[in-house]
Design a protein around this motif. Sequence first.
Motif, short mmCIF file in Angstrom:
data_model
loop_
_atom_site.label_atom_id
_atom_site.label_comp_id
_atom_site.label_asym_id
_atom_site.label_seq_id
_atom_site.Cartn_x
_atom_site.Cartn_y
_atom_site.Cartn_z
N ARG A 117 -20.09 3.45 22.76
CA ARG A 117 -21.36 4.07 22.45
C ARG A 117 -22.04 3.26 21.35
NH1 ARG A 117 -19.18 9.64 19.59
NH2 ARG A 117 -18.16 8.68 17.79
N TRP A 178 -25.41 7.91 23.10
CA TRP A 178 -24.48 8.36 22.06
C TRP A 178 -23.56 9.46 22.57
CZ3 TRP A 178 -22.46 7.02 17.58
CH2 TRP A 178 -21.73 7.99 16.88
N PHE A 179 -24.14 10.50 23.16
CA PHE A 179 -23.32 11.64 23.59
C PHE A 179 -22.71 11.44 24.97
CE2 PHE A 179 -25.95 13.72 20.34
CZ PHE A 179 -24.96 14.38 19.63
N SER A 254 -22.93 12.87 10.43
CA SER A 254 -22.51 12.08 11.58
C SER A 254 -23.71 11.51 12.33
CB SER A 254 -21.67 12.93 12.52
OG SER A 254 -22.48 13.90 13.18
N GLY A 256 -24.10 11.38 15.50
CA GLY A 256 -24.50 12.30 16.56
C GLY A 256 -25.49 13.33 16.06
#
Length: 709
Positions: A117, A178-179, A254, A256
């Motif tokens: 990622r 990212w996720f 973070s 995220g």
Amino acid sequence: MSLRTSLARTTVFAALYTVATVAGRMTAMNGHGLSLVWPAAGVAAVWFCVQRGSRNRWVDMVALTTIVFAVNVATGGGTGLALGAFLAIANLVQAVVFAWLLGRLRPTLWGAGGRDRLASPRDLGYLVGVTVAAAAVSVVIGMTGVWLFTEQSLLLAFADWMARQIAGMFVLSALGLWFGPVVAAIFMRHSSPAGWLRAVDRTLRATPGWRVGEYLAVTVCSVGLYLIGFVFDNGLPLAFPVIIVIVWVAVRLSTGFVVAHSVIFGAATVVFTLVGLGPMATIADPHAQALVAQLFVVIIAVVGLALALGRDERAALMRELATEKEQAARNAAMMTTIFDAMADGVAVINDEGRVVMHNPAAVRLLSHPGAPTVRAKDIRERLRHLDGTPVANRDLPHIRALAGDRIEVVDMVLLDPGERESRIFRLTATPLPSASGANSAVVLYHDVTAERRNRDELASFAGVVAHDLRNPLTTVEGWTEAAVEALDAAGGGPAIEQARQGLIRVTRAATHMRGLINDLLAYTAARDEALAPGPVELAGLVADIAQDRTDAAMAGGRAVPRFTIGALDAVYADAVGVRQVLDNLMGNAIKYTAPGVIPQLTISSARHDGVVEVTVADNGIGIPSGQHEAIFDNFHRAHRGAGYSGNGLGLAICQRVVARHGGTIRAEDNPGGGSRFVFTLPATRKPAEVAQRHRSGARASSDRVAVAA
């Protein structure tokens, strides 16, 4: 990827894309048909990345084109079917270009063919570049359609469309990239919603309590600042304090959460602007209003991700550095333990002649009694060659190593200042280069005093035994000869003939034993007897040996060998030793010839830089593969049981004699068949060089020969 899975993903993304397209059209500003944001661009980018490698890509393309065409026509986003088709093609090409460029530039990222990622500012830079390039292609196609069918081509409209595509594509693709790996991992590990919830629960439980409080505080502050900047701004441009929260999130929380925060509060910016709240809503021109709103969304996303990914990269580098540091510490501790436990002395001497590192064994072996350390000066003053002469500074092992030489093995004597006897060390010196230019040398000191003493005692014992065995052997030979004569005088008869054959066997065994004793004595003499070097004419020496071998063959009724003697250079050596070497090599060449073959020998020489290289070539049976070096070992016989007699000492004697003269000897396969032995001796015409070579050979090579033998 199976066809069923691919179609299922197509269905899910088609539904998401429809929702995103409708949502984008819902942000169209009154009277202009201009969407404030276009989230469909980001959904399409993630869609085509996830479906990379799918066998039904054409289904994805048809679905995307149909959806965007239908929604645009239905909501008035395109004036007529032709313009709607142009816009649909622009959106399709944008998604295809995004997925293709990302796969080419960052193939390790999830969605680009890999599993990683977003992890660094470099990844973010590539994502921004890919987004801008894909958006530019889309805008060129779309604006071309607008110009063809509406004859409108505003520069501000072009910039607005570009910003809208970049904002939607960058923010949502960053969210997906990212996720995506996290979601994919959860789905791969768990097959039920309960499993997904458990994974999320574990993640939350792993977060410290104060961190949860910080997340809540950031959320509250973000909401408060957005309300101040967009609702209670009293007509003032108060959106800039939001940057404070973005930096806080990026530095502390973070990555995220940074992505999610950018998406949520970017959407909030759009909503506030649509309802007429915030600084962007005060801009009169709709194109400028849309452009500023989109740039604000992109800026907060890029700033947040750049800070967060930079922090993550530094953290990863620090963890890697800590791991390497810990590993280096373990390796250093292990090497120190090994270094200290070595029985041999090791010293590191720098280019200034100082010992900068040594092990305890070096102190025990090299230093003065009771001295706590090793000093290079003490070693240099006490070091001697094997013949007792002092070692010149340029010949010191560490000096030669610092000059670039690698000293494999050299034996030297270290004078003991105490009451103990001086010891012999086998030294190995290796250069130790340094990036700073301050080179050093690693010198290994291996004490071979006891080994040399035992070897010398054994050699002396062998010489004494061999010498003493001559007397009883002479008695055996004499009485055997007398018994044979007595039997001959007694006449015939079976018993007499049987006794005669027995005595013949005793005579043969005694002859073999005498040859072994003579070789042992020659081997001992080759090591111990002092050399008397002088000019030796090889031509005359070889001619004498050849004549002796010819006479012996004729007397024994064997095939007379043929000799080809080339021009031979004179050497500076011990005449007895050189004759012994040539006699052994020429004798072996004659002996190891196949039955029925006339031995043919070629003896020649060549001079190179004060050294004469002598070659003895034959047409014999040759040397078995892999034994070209082993044949110089003591008692090694390459042709055991093949009808060739010998005790395996002849070549060992040759090597010992040659090495004591500072030369080398090697065995090769003769290109014409047979074997070829090449050895070197000092030439006669450079006395100074000869003396130096002889001295270094006598000092350094004696034990090397013993080891090889």
